[in-house]
Design a protein around this motif. Structure first.
Motif, mmCIF file in Angstrom:
data_model
loop_
_atom_site.group_PDB
_atom_site.id
_atom_site.type_symbol
_atom_site.label_atom_id
_atom_site.label_comp_id
_atom_site.label_asym_id
_atom_site.label_seq_id
_atom_site.Cartn_x
_atom_site.Cartn_y
_atom_site.Cartn_z
ATOM 1 N N LEU A 29 -10.641 0.368 -13.432
ATOM 2 C CA LEU A 29 -9.851 -0.734 -13.975
ATOM 3 C C LEU A 29 -10.520 -1.242 -15.231
ATOM 4 O O LEU A 29 -11.654 -1.725 -15.200
ATOM 5 N N TRP A 197 -12.567 -0.674 -2.645
ATOM 6 C CA TRP A 197 -11.501 -0.590 -3.638
ATOM 7 C C TRP A 197 -11.877 0.504 -4.640
ATOM 8 O O TRP A 197 -12.763 0.315 -5.478
ATOM 9 N N LEU A 199 -10.005 1.700 -7.017
ATOM 10 C CA LEU A 199 -9.404 1.360 -8.313
ATOM 11 C C LEU A 199 -8.885 2.618 -9.006
ATOM 12 O O LEU A 199 -9.109 2.852 -10.187
ATOM 13 N N LYS A 201 -5.464 4.863 -7.398
ATOM 14 C CA LYS A 201 -4.077 4.555 -7.077
ATOM 15 C C LYS A 201 -3.890 3.052 -7.017
ATOM 16 O O LYS A 201 -4.788 2.318 -6.589
ATOM 17 N N HIS A 202 -2.711 2.585 -7.404
ATOM 18 C CA HIS A 202 -2.505 1.142 -7.464
ATOM 19 C C HIS A 202 -1.017 0.838 -7.505
ATOM 20 O O HIS A 202 -0.176 1.721 -7.686
ATOM 21 N N ARG A 203 -0.677 -0.427 -7.328
ATOM 22 C CA ARG A 203 0.651 -0.939 -7.581
ATOM 23 C C ARG A 203 0.605 -1.724 -8.887
ATOM 24 O O ARG A 203 -0.430 -1.754 -9.553
ATOM 25 N N GLU A 206 -1.276 -5.085 -7.733
ATOM 26 C CA GLU A 206 -1.996 -5.095 -6.471
ATOM 27 C C GLU A 206 -2.710 -3.765 -6.276
ATOM 28 O O GLU A 206 -2.268 -2.732 -6.761
ATOM 29 N N VAL A 207 -3.815 -3.831 -5.546
ATOM 30 C CA VAL A 207 -4.522 -2.610 -5.183
ATOM 31 C C VAL A 207 -5.143 -2.837 -3.809
ATOM 32 O O VAL A 207 -5.641 -3.929 -3.518
ATOM 33 N N TYR A 208 -5.054 -1.819 -2.949
ATOM 34 C CA TYR A 208 -5.501 -1.959 -1.566
ATOM 35 C C TYR A 208 -6.790 -1.177 -1.341
ATOM 36 O O TYR A 208 -6.972 -0.079 -1.882
ATOM 37 N N TRP A 223 -5.259 0.427 -16.186
ATOM 38 C CA TRP A 223 -5.592 1.417 -15.170
ATOM 39 C C TRP A 223 -5.877 2.761 -15.827
ATOM 40 O O TRP A 223 -5.015 3.356 -16.465
ATOM 41 N N GLN A 546 0.235 3.421 -5.333
ATOM 42 C CA GLN A 546 -0.314 3.161 -4.004
ATOM 43 C C GLN A 546 0.768 2.525 -3.137
ATOM 44 O O GLN A 546 1.404 1.540 -3.518
#
Length: 854
Positions: A29, A197, A199, A201-203, A206-208, A223, A546
């Motif tokens: 990120l 995390w 960092l 895959k992501h939305r 948001e990131v899970y 990203w 993600q």
């Protein structure tokens, strides 16, 4: 019992979904810093929903950090707020090669500080590993291999908030953001990884994390992985004549030749140099007739009408002469310099209403008196708009194109989707495969990128029947029995004007990026070249997106209880189903007795007594409520739309599938009006068919298409995936579970469908199946049964014929049961297939395999 099972399965399905490891691509990120306004600066909040309250003394926070050079480099990398009373701060100042660590209270009182200055480690464009360990009396700070101590700890571990970059907390807010990139943020508590995390895959915002699926909030993030899924325009140039182009793969230069200038785009520096031509010129013509000779650092201009090269010297900025203007008889041909033979080779091409096949050669030594030619007919039909790539020192690949069997333009010209391997020295060629597709109008860029270790080729494809076309990056397996294509990145605008336009693809090893070059005629005196770049390997949007978890994690104790309870419930449920479904015959009987409907609950599907059976392994089969097979009534496109909606529904995709997603999947490259019409017609057909089969329908809600199944149904894929996830979750690799999986998985998943959209489903299933079965085969209960172990490896090899561990088990078990000839035959067959598919020998020795104690 059923509702309890469904709930357990839905939770466990979420808890133990896998994540892709970010190890061979750009990820992390990036933070917008002082170069942007206050509202555009980046923040990462690890606790947007609640503070961390279960961390114990000695917990650690680690991450990888990269500093970027900008005018202002000062700012907060990390701030931990403690009980809303004090903060631990980690600041950077690249100008001073310095980190600063402080503890402040909200009144501005400094409790402790520690500076770290290092001209060797605190530098730009280098990943720096950071680990912070928190104690009540001190804080341990590890920067790479350097360890320093802040001689004051934190007073409480029960209310901690973690922020990177900007934050808007009440007492500790800041907009001082340094130019940094972060990745692999990890929290370790009591010696166990609590959060991770990646960092990657992501939305959107948001990131899970990979452990608890805990969500972190991102604002204004950059990203890194997006570079792999999105083409970026890096250059636009205009020319007075059709420009000619060449690529220097040694120094990363793209040459664009105009009437009196040469433009050079440097892919590493990202800029264009312009050279004014002092004298001379190349051959002029619509066809691209320029190549770069790295041996002599010269551009070479050629035409098949003459055996004379004209070269451009970068020392004198001059062409070696002034040739006549020729209209090349092999327009849009493919070419490459054969450095082994010091020869220019050209293949295919078009002119005068005639398509060409074969090759022409001319030596670069200046002694050649004429071009030599060789035909590839009848094996390779004449064509142009093909893609060429150098496979190795003895072979090239030619993909697709547009032409006709006779070579005459008037005799049924059409698109080709075949791949040939050619020996330029001898002219020998062999067809590797031919692709059957529904999309009828795709041709390819002049060049392709070949990734031999991955057995892949990549090429740009576009519609040659539309002026307003779009180019997509396609990927193909080189050696395969079932050719298919995959698309990557976003579509690029391309105005196709036949020989007045040009499309090419280059790969630069140093920057590890692909470059797309798109040229077209704007008007009589104006031509345009656009250059785009994407990081390699390229991904589709879905691969970097993600998925949002359906549930958030419970605690370890709850997981154990759920797992044990689920195992007991499933065993009982299987026994009940066996007794209940005796009247159902054939394949549906196997499905019924194994039914575990985890996804029905998650996606809202009803759970009434079974009236429909859908089989996806070993081919598509749809048994209606009257137990009659209706599969044949599904025509190709409606069937694929149904399966697309079904698989996404079983996967738990909430809200359905958008019209845009359907259009991109099934009618990509088609004009919007035509795509909409095709979608409407095919969905109408599917709706009518499904309505006749029972209470199953396609609904259109909030702009999305949703599959509603109002009666209970059985699906073998759903059952097996549920079993696999549940086994992986609770670790109970019991014989009865494994036997159920084996019984249902004796066939590939939808083997008749090889389109790109299904690849992720097939890949995820195969990976999970192999992972679970290779663990199960080592269990003591199963080790005692050789026949069951052989069945396990047979199922694995159905889904992945080159799975090395399965081959080892099979050969070893057959040998030890006295089937020595069969064992050796299996091994030899595996070696042959491995060589054919991967062009290499497997790293296995038969004499070692049979001695293993498995």
């Amino acid at each position: 019992m059923k509702s309890v099972i469904l709930f357990f399965l839905a939770v466990l399905n979420f808890l133990f979904a896998f994540s892709q490891q970010a190890d061979d691509y750009r990820y992390g990120l990036g933070f917008n810093s002082h170069a942007t306004n206050l509202d555009a600066r980046t923040s990462l909040n690890l606790n947007p929903n609640r503070p961390f309250s279960k961390l114990d003394e000695g917990f650690s926070l680690s991450f990888e950090l990269k500093l970027r050079k900008e005018v202002q480099t000062f700012g907060y990398i990390f701030r931990m707020v403690i009980d809303e009373k004090s903060s631990f701060d980690f600041l950077a100042n690249l100008v001073e090669n310095e980190f600063n660590f402080l503890i402040n209270d909200r009144l501005g009182q400094l409790a402790a500080s520690q500076r770290y200055k290092d001209n060797q480690n605190v530098v730009a464009d280098k990943w720096i590993p950071i680990e912070l360990r928190f104690f009540s009396s001190y804080i341990e700070i590890n920067i790479g291999r350097k360890r320093i101590i802040l001689k004051k700890g934190i007073e409480s571990f029960k209310h901690l908030e973690f922020y990177f970059g900007a934050n808007k907390t009440k007492y500790f807010h800041t907009t001082e953001v340094p130019p940094i990139t972060l990745r692999n943020i990890k929290l370790v508590n009591e010696g166990k990884l609590a959060r991770h995390w990646v960092l990657a895959k992501h939305r959107n915002s948001e990131v899970y994390d990979e452990v608890e699926k805990d969500m972190a909030k991102v604002e204004n993030g950059i990203w890194e992985i997006d570079q792999h899924a999105e083409w970026k325009k890096v250059s636009t140039s205009f020319f007075t004549i059709p420009p000619q182009v060449a690529f220097d793969d040694k120094k990363g230069r793209i040459f664009m030749v105009d009437e009196d200038k040469i433009f050079i785009y440097n892919v590493v520096e990202g800029n264009i140099d312009t050279i004014k031509v002092v004298k001379g010129n190349p051959y002029w013509g619509i066809s691209r007739q320029i190549v770069y000779d790295s041996k002599n650092d010269e551009l070479l201009s050629y035409t098949v009408q003459s055996p004379v090269f004209y070269s451009f010297s970068f020392k004198t900025n001059s062409w070696s002469g002034t040739p006549k203007t020729y209209i090349d008889s092999r327009q849009h041909h493919n070419h490459f310099l054969d450095t082994a033979t010091n020869t220019l080779n050209i293949m295919m091409g078009y002119a005068y209403h005639k398509y060409n096949t074969g090759q022409m050669k001319l030596g670069l030594d200046g002694n050649s008196k004429q071009w030599t030619s060789q035909s590839f007919q009848p094996n390779i039909s004449p064509r142009y708009l093909s893609a060429l790539g150098v496979l190795d020192k003895n072979h090239v690949l030619i993909l697709g194109g547009y032409g006709s069997k006779s070579g005459k333009q008037e005799e049924f010209p059409h698109n080709f989707y075949d791949l040939y391997k050619i020996e330029p020295n001898t002219g020998k060629n062999v067809k590797l495969w031919e692709l059957n597709i529904d999309t009828p109008y795709i041709v390819f860029s002049n060049s392709m990128h070949i990734d031999t270790p991955k057995n892949k080729l990549f090429v740009l494809g576009y519609n040659n029947f539309n002026y307003k076309s779009k180019a997509m990056l396609y990927g193909f397996d080189i050696q395969t029995d079932k050719p298919s294509w995959h698309t990557y990145g976003n579509a690029l605008p391309f105005n196709f004007l036949d020989i007045e336009s040009y499309c090419d693809l280059f790969y630069d090893k140093k920057s590890n990026r692909l470059y797309a070059l798109m040229s077209h005629k704007v008007n009589k005196d104006k031509h345009e070249i656009n250059i785009y770049s994407i990081a390699y390997p390229a991904f589709s949007f879905n691969e970097i997106h993600q998925k949002e978890p359906r549930y958030f994690l419970g605690y370890t104790l709850i997981l154990v209880i759920l797992g044990i309870g689920l195992g007991v419930a499933c065993v009982g449920y299987f026994l009940i189903l066996r007794a209940k479904r005796k009247k159902i015959t054939g394949r549906s009987k196997v499905l019924e007795k194994s039914k575990v409907s985890d996804v029905n609950h998650a996606s809202g599907l009803a759970t009434a007594p079974c009236t429909m059976t859908i089989s996806l392994f070993n081919g598509f089969q749809f048994l209606g409520k009257d137990n009659i097979d209706y599969s044949i009534q599904f025509t190709p496109i409606p069937k694929q739309i149904f399966l697309y909606l079904l698989l996404h529904t079983l996967q738990g995709k909430k809200g359905g599938v958008s019209s845009h997603e359907l259009d991109q999947t099934f009618w990509q490259g088609m004009e919007q009006d035509k795509a909409i019409n095709n979608r409407s017609v095919n969905i109408r057909k599917l709706r009518i068919l499904l309505a006749s089969l029972g209470n199953i329908e396609i609904a259109h809600k909030n702009g999305n298409w949703i599959l509603n199944i109002n009666e209970d149904f059985v699906c073998d894929y759903q059952i097996v995936m549920s079993l696999l996830r549940q086994i992986e979750a609770d670790g109970l690799y019991t014989k009865i579970r494994v036997e159920e999986i084996i019984e249902l998985s004796k066939g590939k998943l939808l083997p008749g469908i090889e389109n790109e959209w299904i690849d992720s489903f097939k890949s995820n299933f195969t990976s999970l199946l192999i992972k679970v079965l290779l663990i199960a085969i080592k269990e003591e209960e199963i080790k005692a049964e050789t026949n069951l172990r052989l069945k396990i490896v047979e199922v694995i090899l159905i889904h992945d014929s080159l799975e090395e561990n399965a081959i080892i088990y099979k050969c070893n078990l057959l040998y030890k049961t006295g089937q020595k000839g069969q064992s050796k035959h299996i091994f030899d067959k595996y070696c042959t297939e491995y060589q054919q598919m991967l062009n290499a020998s497997p790293n296995l020795v038969y004499s070692d395999i049979i001695l293993l104690d498995l």
